[in-house]
Design a protein around this motif. Structure first.
Motif, PDB file in Angstrom:
ATOM      1  N   VAL A  29       0.833  -1.207   0.000  1.00 59.45           N
ATOM      2  CA  VAL A  29       0.000   0.000   0.000  1.00 59.45           C
ATOM      3  C   VAL A  29       0.863   1.252   0.000  1.00 59.45           C
ATOM      4  O   VAL A  29       1.807   1.369   0.786  1.00 59.45           O
ATOM      5  N   THR A  30       0.514   2.173  -0.895  1.00 55.28           N
ATOM      6  CA  THR A  30       1.172   3.480  -0.958  1.00 55.28           C
ATOM      7  C   THR A  30       0.171   4.537  -0.520  1.00 55.28           C
ATOM      8  O   THR A  30      -0.996   4.490  -0.905  1.00 55.28           O
ATOM      9  N   LEU A  31       0.638   5.495   0.257  1.00 56.45           N
ATOM     10  CA  LEU A  31      -0.169   6.642   0.671  1.00 56.45           C
ATOM     11  C   LEU A  31       0.399   7.896   0.027  1.00 56.45           C
ATOM     12  O   LEU A  31       1.608   8.136   0.071  1.00 56.45           O
ATOM     13  N   ALA A  32      -0.485   8.680  -0.581  1.00 52.96           N
ATOM     14  CA  ALA A  32      -0.150  10.017  -1.072  1.00 52.96           C
ATOM     15  C   ALA A  32      -1.140  10.966  -0.412  1.00 52.96           C
ATOM     16  O   ALA A  32      -2.247  10.561  -0.060  1.00 52.96           O
ATOM     17  N   ASN A  33      -0.752  12.206  -0.235  1.00 55.47           N
ATOM     18  CA  ASN A  33      -1.685  13.139   0.387  1.00 55.47           C
ATOM     19  C   ASN A  33      -1.477  14.551  -0.148  1.00 55.47           C
ATOM     20  O   ASN A  33      -0.431  14.857  -0.722  1.00 55.47           O
ATOM     21  N   GLY A  34      -2.500  15.380   0.036  1.00 52.64           N
ATOM     22  CA  GLY A  34      -2.395  16.769  -0.368  1.00 52.64           C
ATOM     23  C   GLY A  34      -3.740  17.454  -0.381  1.00 52.64           C
ATOM     24  O   GLY A  34      -4.772  16.854  -0.066  1.00 52.64           O
ATOM     25  N   CYS A  35      -3.709  18.718  -0.784  1.00 53.37           N
ATOM     26  CA  CYS A  35      -4.924  19.525  -0.870  1.00 53.37           C
ATOM     27  C   CYS A  35      -5.684  19.240  -2.166  1.00 53.37           C
ATOM     28  O   CYS A  35      -6.907  19.198  -2.176  1.00 53.37           O
ATOM     29  N   PHE A  36      -4.954  19.113  -3.266  1.00 48.51           N
ATOM     30  CA  PHE A  36      -5.545  18.849  -4.582  1.00 48.51           C
ATOM     31  C   PHE A  36      -6.673  19.835  -4.874  1.00 48.51           C
ATOM     32  O   PHE A  36      -7.739  19.467  -5.341  1.00 48.51           O
ATOM     33  N   ASP A  37      -6.391  21.117  -4.600  1.00 46.86           N
ATOM     34  CA  ASP A  37      -7.402  22.158  -4.711  1.00 46.86           C
ATOM     35  C   ASP A  37      -7.765  22.466  -6.158  1.00 46.86           C
ATOM     36  O   ASP A  37      -8.897  22.804  -6.459  1.00 46.86           O
ATOM     37  N   LEU A  38      -6.821  22.367  -7.027  1.00 45.42           N
ATOM     38  CA  LEU A  38      -7.045  22.589  -8.449  1.00 45.42           C
ATOM     39  C   LEU A  38      -6.212  21.528  -9.155  1.00 45.42           C
ATOM     40  O   LEU A  38      -5.002  21.669  -9.273  1.00 45.42           O
ATOM     41  N   LEU A  39      -6.855  20.434  -9.529  1.00 44.35           N
ATOM     42  CA  LEU A  39      -6.117  19.313 -10.097  1.00 44.35           C
ATOM     43  C   LEU A  39      -5.406  19.739 -11.370  1.00 44.35           C
ATOM     44  O   LEU A  39      -6.007  20.329 -12.260  1.00 44.35           O
ATOM     45  N   HIS A  40      -4.101  19.465 -11.441  1.00 39.47           N
ATOM     46  CA  HIS A  40      -3.296  19.822 -12.611  1.00 39.47           C
ATOM     47  C   HIS A  40      -2.377  18.668 -12.968  1.00 39.47           C
ATOM     48  O   HIS A  40      -2.330  17.650 -12.259  1.00 39.47           O
ATOM     49  N   VAL A  41      -1.656  18.810 -14.068  1.00 40.41           N
ATOM     50  CA  VAL A  41      -0.832  17.725 -14.586  1.00 40.41           C
ATOM     51  C   VAL A  41       0.235  17.272 -13.575  1.00 40.41           C
ATOM     52  O   VAL A  41       0.571  16.083 -13.515  1.00 40.41           O
ATOM     53  N   GLY A  42       0.746  18.165 -12.769  1.00 35.44           N
ATOM     54  CA  GLY A  42       1.715  17.778 -11.739  1.00 35.44           C
ATOM     55  C   GLY A  42       1.114  16.788 -10.749  1.00 35.44           C
ATOM     56  O   GLY A  42       1.775  15.833 -10.338  1.00 35.44           O
ATOM     57  N   HIS A  43      -0.150  17.000 -10.382  1.00 36.40           N
ATOM     58  CA  HIS A  43      -0.829  16.061  -9.493  1.00 36.40           C
ATOM     59  C   HIS A  43      -0.975  14.692 -10.160  1.00 36.40           C
ATOM     60  O   HIS A  43      -0.737  13.655  -9.534  1.00 36.40           O
ATOM     61  N   VAL A  44      -1.388  14.692 -11.412  1.00 35.70           N
ATOM     62  CA  VAL A  44      -1.594  13.433 -12.130  1.00 35.70           C
ATOM     63  C   VAL A  44      -0.287  12.652 -12.223  1.00 35.70           C
ATOM     64  O   VAL A  44      -0.247  11.439 -11.979  1.00 35.70           O
TER      65      VAL A  44
END
Length: 164
Positions: A29-44
């Motif tokens: 299992v991998t955990l990632a976290n964040g706000c992801f307030d405005l999804l953009h290519v960096g998030h993807v």
């Protein structure tokens, strides 16, 4: 008629049960976290690289109150439930949980991820949760492309007048 919640959106109790099921099946299992307030290519790209670390990817999303505390007045742009639903729609994401705490340490203690993925704006040494991850037997891994994308910067550049 309102749509039912996405099946990948889980409560904390449901998340613990799901992770236990995955572990019994031998999944890492991998955990990632964040706000992801405005999804953009960096998030993807970050989430795709995080998924490649293990078999299952859990994304913990900051609640509206914690985003406001981290990012300031006027944020988040979208409510947590909508941000979580968008993330749940991504193929790389196996589960999404919203957390109200200021940081992700409680989730780390609850699910004990094999990997905790952080973006390239961190180094392994600078990850605030590093000691917690290691105490739970996991490993912090820096993933994704160079930090050339930022929701805050996208918002600033769209709202400020352009110079001629």
């Amino acid at each position: 008629m309102s749509a039912s919640p996405h099946p990948k959106l889980l409560t904390r109790d449901q998340l613990r049960e799901r992770v236990d099921e995955w572990r019994r099946a031998g999944a890492r299992v991998t955990l990632a976290n964040g706000c992801f307030d405005l999804l953009h290519v960096g998030h993807v790209r970050y989430l795709h690289a995080a998924k490649e670390l293990g078999d299952r990817l859990v994304v913990a999303v900051n609640s509206d109150a914690s985003v406001k505390g981290l990012k300031g007045e006027g944020r988040p742009l979208m409510p947590a439930q909508e941000r979580a639903e968008i993330l749940a729609a991504l193929a790389d994401v196996d589960a999404v949980v919203i957390f109200p705490e200021n940081d992700v340490r409680p989730i780390i203690r609850e699910i004990r991820p094999n990997f905790h993925a952080k973006g390239t704006d961190y180094s392994v040494e600078s990850v605030p949760e590093r000691a917690e991850v290691e105490a739970c037997g996991g490993r912090v891994v820096i993933v994704g492309d160079a930090k050339n994308h930022s929701a805050s910067e996208i918002i600033r550049s769209r709202l400020s007048p352009r110079s001629s």
